[in-house]
Scaffold this active site. Structure first.
Site, PDB file in Angstrom:
ATOM      1  CG  ASP A 155      -1.792  -1.398   1.188  1.00  0.00           C
ATOM      2  OD1 ASP A 155      -2.370  -1.624   0.170  1.00  0.00           O
ATOM      3  OD2 ASP A 155      -2.025  -1.862   2.327  1.00  0.00           O
ATOM      4  CG  HIS A 184      -3.555  -5.241   2.656  1.00  0.00           C
ATOM      5  ND1 HIS A 184      -3.007  -4.503   1.783  1.00  0.00           N
ATOM      6  CD2 HIS A 184      -3.732  -6.498   1.859  1.00  0.00           C
ATOM      7  CE1 HIS A 184      -2.692  -4.957   0.644  1.00  0.00           C
ATOM      8  NE2 HIS A 184      -3.107  -6.236   0.620  1.00  0.00           N
TER       9      HIS A 184
HETATM   10  P1  NAD Z   1      -0.380 -18.538  -5.558  1.00  0.00           P
HETATM   11  O1  NAD Z   1      -1.424 -19.150  -5.387  1.00  0.00           O
HETATM   12  O2  NAD Z   1       0.694 -17.925  -6.720  1.00  0.00           O
HETATM   13  O3  NAD Z   1       0.530 -18.911  -4.498  1.00  0.00           O
HETATM   14  C1  NAD Z   1       0.252 -19.439  -3.148  1.00  0.00           C
HETATM   15  C2  NAD Z   1       1.071 -20.548  -2.615  1.00  0.00           C
HETATM   16  O4  NAD Z   1       0.965 -21.298  -1.522  1.00  0.00           O
HETATM   17  C3  NAD Z   1       0.946 -21.610  -3.763  1.00  0.00           C
HETATM   18  O5  NAD Z   1       2.227 -22.189  -4.209  1.00  0.00           O
HETATM   19  C4  NAD Z   1       0.492 -22.865  -2.708  1.00  0.00           C
HETATM   20  O6  NAD Z   1       0.655 -24.167  -3.077  1.00  0.00           O
HETATM   21  C5  NAD Z   1       1.070 -22.398  -1.552  1.00  0.00           C
HETATM   22  N1  NAD Z   1       0.206 -23.015  -0.412  1.00  0.00           N
HETATM   23  C6  NAD Z   1      -1.005 -23.291  -0.130  1.00  0.00           C
HETATM   24  N2  NAD Z   1      -1.372 -23.698   1.020  1.00  0.00           N
HETATM   25  C7  NAD Z   1      -0.119 -23.892   1.675  1.00  0.00           C
HETATM   26  C8  NAD Z   1       0.369 -24.360   2.667  1.00  0.00           C
HETATM   27  N3  NAD Z   1      -0.565 -24.880   3.814  1.00  0.00           N
HETATM   28  N4  NAD Z   1       1.757 -24.457   3.099  1.00  0.00           N
HETATM   29  C9  NAD Z   1       2.398 -23.726   2.343  1.00  0.00           C
HETATM   30  N5  NAD Z   1       2.082 -23.331   1.203  1.00  0.00           N
HETATM   31  C10 NAD Z   1       0.889 -23.448   0.687  1.00  0.00           C
HETATM   32  O7  NAD Z   1      -0.725 -17.036  -4.773  1.00  0.00           O
HETATM   33  P2  NAD Z   1      -0.009 -15.752  -4.517  1.00  0.00           P
HETATM   34  O8  NAD Z   1      -0.445 -14.585  -5.744  1.00  0.00           O
HETATM   35  O9  NAD Z   1       1.171 -16.012  -4.522  1.00  0.00           O
HETATM   36  O10 NAD Z   1      -0.608 -14.988  -3.252  1.00  0.00           O
HETATM   37  C11 NAD Z   1      -0.504 -15.722  -2.139  1.00  0.00           C
HETATM   38  C12 NAD Z   1      -1.252 -14.916  -0.869  1.00  0.00           C
HETATM   39  O11 NAD Z   1      -0.931 -13.589  -0.770  1.00  0.00           O
HETATM   40  C13 NAD Z   1      -2.909 -14.672  -1.512  1.00  0.00           C
HETATM   41  O12 NAD Z   1      -3.451 -14.874  -0.166  1.00  0.00           O
HETATM   42  C14 NAD Z   1      -2.995 -13.219  -1.753  1.00  0.00           C
HETATM   43  O13 NAD Z   1      -4.230 -12.669  -1.459  1.00  0.00           O
HETATM   44  C15 NAD Z   1      -1.699 -12.659  -0.776  1.00  0.00           C
HETATM   45  N6  NAD Z   1      -1.501 -11.392  -1.226  1.00  0.00           N
HETATM   46  C16 NAD Z   1      -1.063 -10.495  -0.350  1.00  0.00           C
HETATM   47  C17 NAD Z   1      -0.714  -9.315  -0.628  1.00  0.00           C
HETATM   48  C18 NAD Z   1      -0.315  -8.254   0.622  1.00  0.00           C
HETATM   49  O14 NAD Z   1      -0.200  -6.754   0.274  1.00  0.00           O
HETATM   50  N7  NAD Z   1      -0.417  -8.467   1.896  1.00  0.00           N
HETATM   51  C19 NAD Z   1      -0.324  -8.929  -1.750  1.00  0.00           C
HETATM   52  C20 NAD Z   1      -0.706  -9.699  -2.635  1.00  0.00           C
HETATM   53  C21 NAD Z   1      -1.133 -11.048  -2.585  1.00  0.00           C
HETATM   54  C1  LMR Z   2      -3.085  -6.489  -3.156  1.00  0.00           C
HETATM   55  O1  LMR Z   2      -3.295  -5.507  -2.662  1.00  0.00           O
HETATM   56  O2  LMR Z   2      -2.778  -6.480  -4.302  1.00  0.00           O
HETATM   57  C2  LMR Z   2      -3.224  -7.923  -2.498  1.00  0.00           C
HETATM   58  O3  LMR Z   2      -3.903  -7.908  -1.346  1.00  0.00           O
HETATM   59  C3  LMR Z   2      -3.719  -8.805  -3.480  1.00  0.00           C
HETATM   60  C4  LMR Z   2      -5.502  -8.438  -3.627  1.00  0.00           C
HETATM   61  O4  LMR Z   2      -6.431  -9.432  -3.585  1.00  0.00           O
HETATM   62  O5  LMR Z   2      -5.536  -7.516  -4.077  1.00  0.00           O
END
Ligand code: NAD
Ligand code: LMR
Length: 337
Positions: A155, A184
């Protein structure tokens, strides 16, 4: 020796984030854990001639906790991008049902195997998953609020970029470090543009432009979700943002002073400034605020900026606090049931 574990290391965020950690010269050991595909990621990263060793950990079955335990043992920092991402039309809260259980399961094993690690939670919905980590650690008797970080850095990254894009001749995104507070998710994200270096530029915008800018920061995640069109949410910018927080923690642990980052934290009275902050946010148990980092994690909450907000930001904060309380309650209820 510095060991960093990435949980969810084979995912869209996990892979580029692990690459950035792999390149950090003060990291000695990189442990990669995922439930799929992680041996390939580990073999690939392992060929890079940076200072750290790389080891990957894949469980043999759903019941197998040994691989995760081994990945965690001795870890100083645990970064968690495990879980499902959004698709168009979904809110972050729609991820709760799947990601809450994933986070609780990981937290239980962290409590047993790396109870002193700094834990950085990326998995959404952050407003609820961080309380799940806190409650699970409390149950295990290992909770240290100074060591639990909800990652809201993306953010700040967006807030810096988006205001700079409005003043392309005079500014660069790197000129800014906007305080983005609250949570967030949508309206819980509150960029405080009226304070600090952005004030001069923000004051030049008309009311409509100000509203549009704030809306863009609050719903920036949607831009990426829509552009990816079903293939997930932000991964590369998130890897950068998550690494930035981890790097700052590593620097602070290494003795660098005056390192301040915004993070979603538990406003526990054991942290300097947390009680003052809590009073200003209607007793919210968790809130994202700038914090001073030190050898033991969060040293001090820089709550003073909450006294500097203008009347528009005050209104945004009221909305944020109200929504946030429901998200926090949902996480606490899940973890304590
Ligand atoms: P993705 O699906 O590409 O990757 C997630 C990974 O987690 C996969 O490889 C999956 O196998 C793994 N996984 C699932 N269960 C698991 C477990 N029990 N133990 C270990 N690994 C496990 O998803 P992504 O795009 O990498 O996003 C991951 C998370 O981050 C999502 O929840 C997304 O919303 C979040 N996210 C948060 C922010 C933030 O600002 N905080 C920003 C972007 C995404
Ligand atoms: C973001 O801010 O990009 C992440 O929290 C992923 C989402 O779901 O928007």
């Amino acid at each position: 020796m510095v060991k960093v574990a990435v949980l969810g290391a084979a995912g869209g965020i996990g892979q580029p984030l692990s690459l950035l950690v792999k390149l950090n010269p003060i990291v000695d050991e990189l442990a990669l854990f995922d439930v799929v595909n992680v041996p390939g990621v580990g073999a690939d990263l392992g060929h890079i001639n940076s200072n750290s060793t790389t080891e990957s950990f894949l469980p043999e079955s759903k019941e197998d906790k040994t691989a995760l335990a081994n990945a965690l043992k001795g870890s100083d920092i645990v970064i968690i991008p495990a879980g499902v991402p959004r698709k168009p039309g979904m809110t972050r809260d729609d991820l709760f049902n799947i990601n809450a259980s994933i986070c609780q399961g990981l937290a239980e094993v962290i409590a047993k195997n790396s109870p002193k690690a700094f834990v950085l939670v990326i998995s959404n919905p952050v407003n609820s998953t961080v309380p799940i980590f806190a409650e699970t650690f409390k149950k295990a008797g290992t909770f240290d609020p100074k060591r639990l970080f909800g990652v809201t850095t993306l953010d700040i990254v967006r807030a810096n970029t988006f205001i700079s894009q409005l003043f392309p001749k005079e500014t660069k995104p790197g000129d800014f470090n906007v305080n983005v507070v609250g949570g967030h998710s949508g309206e819980t994200i509150v960029p405080l543009y009226s304070i600090g270096r952005t004030k001069k530029y923000y004051d030049e915008l008309n009311e409509e432009q100000k509203k549009a800018l704030i809306h863009r920061v609050q719903f920036g995640g949607d831009e990426v979700v829509q552009a990816k069109n079903g293939a997930g949410s932000a991964t590369l910018s998130m890897a950068y943002a998550g690494y930035k927080l981890a790097e700052s923690i590593l620097k602070a642990v290494n003795g660098e002073s005056n390192i301040v980052e915004c993070t979603f934290l538990n406003l526990d009275s054991s942290i300097k400034g947390a009680s003052e902050a809590k009073k200003l946010v209607n007793n919210s148990e968790f809130f994202s605020l700038p914090v001073l980092l030190g050898k033991n994690g969060i040293e001090e909450v820089k709550y003073e900026i909450l006294n500097e907000v203008n009347s528009d930001e005050k209104k945004l904060l009221e909305v944020a606090i109200d929504q946030l309380s429901k998200n926090i309650e949902k996480g606490v209820a899940f973890a304590t049931k």
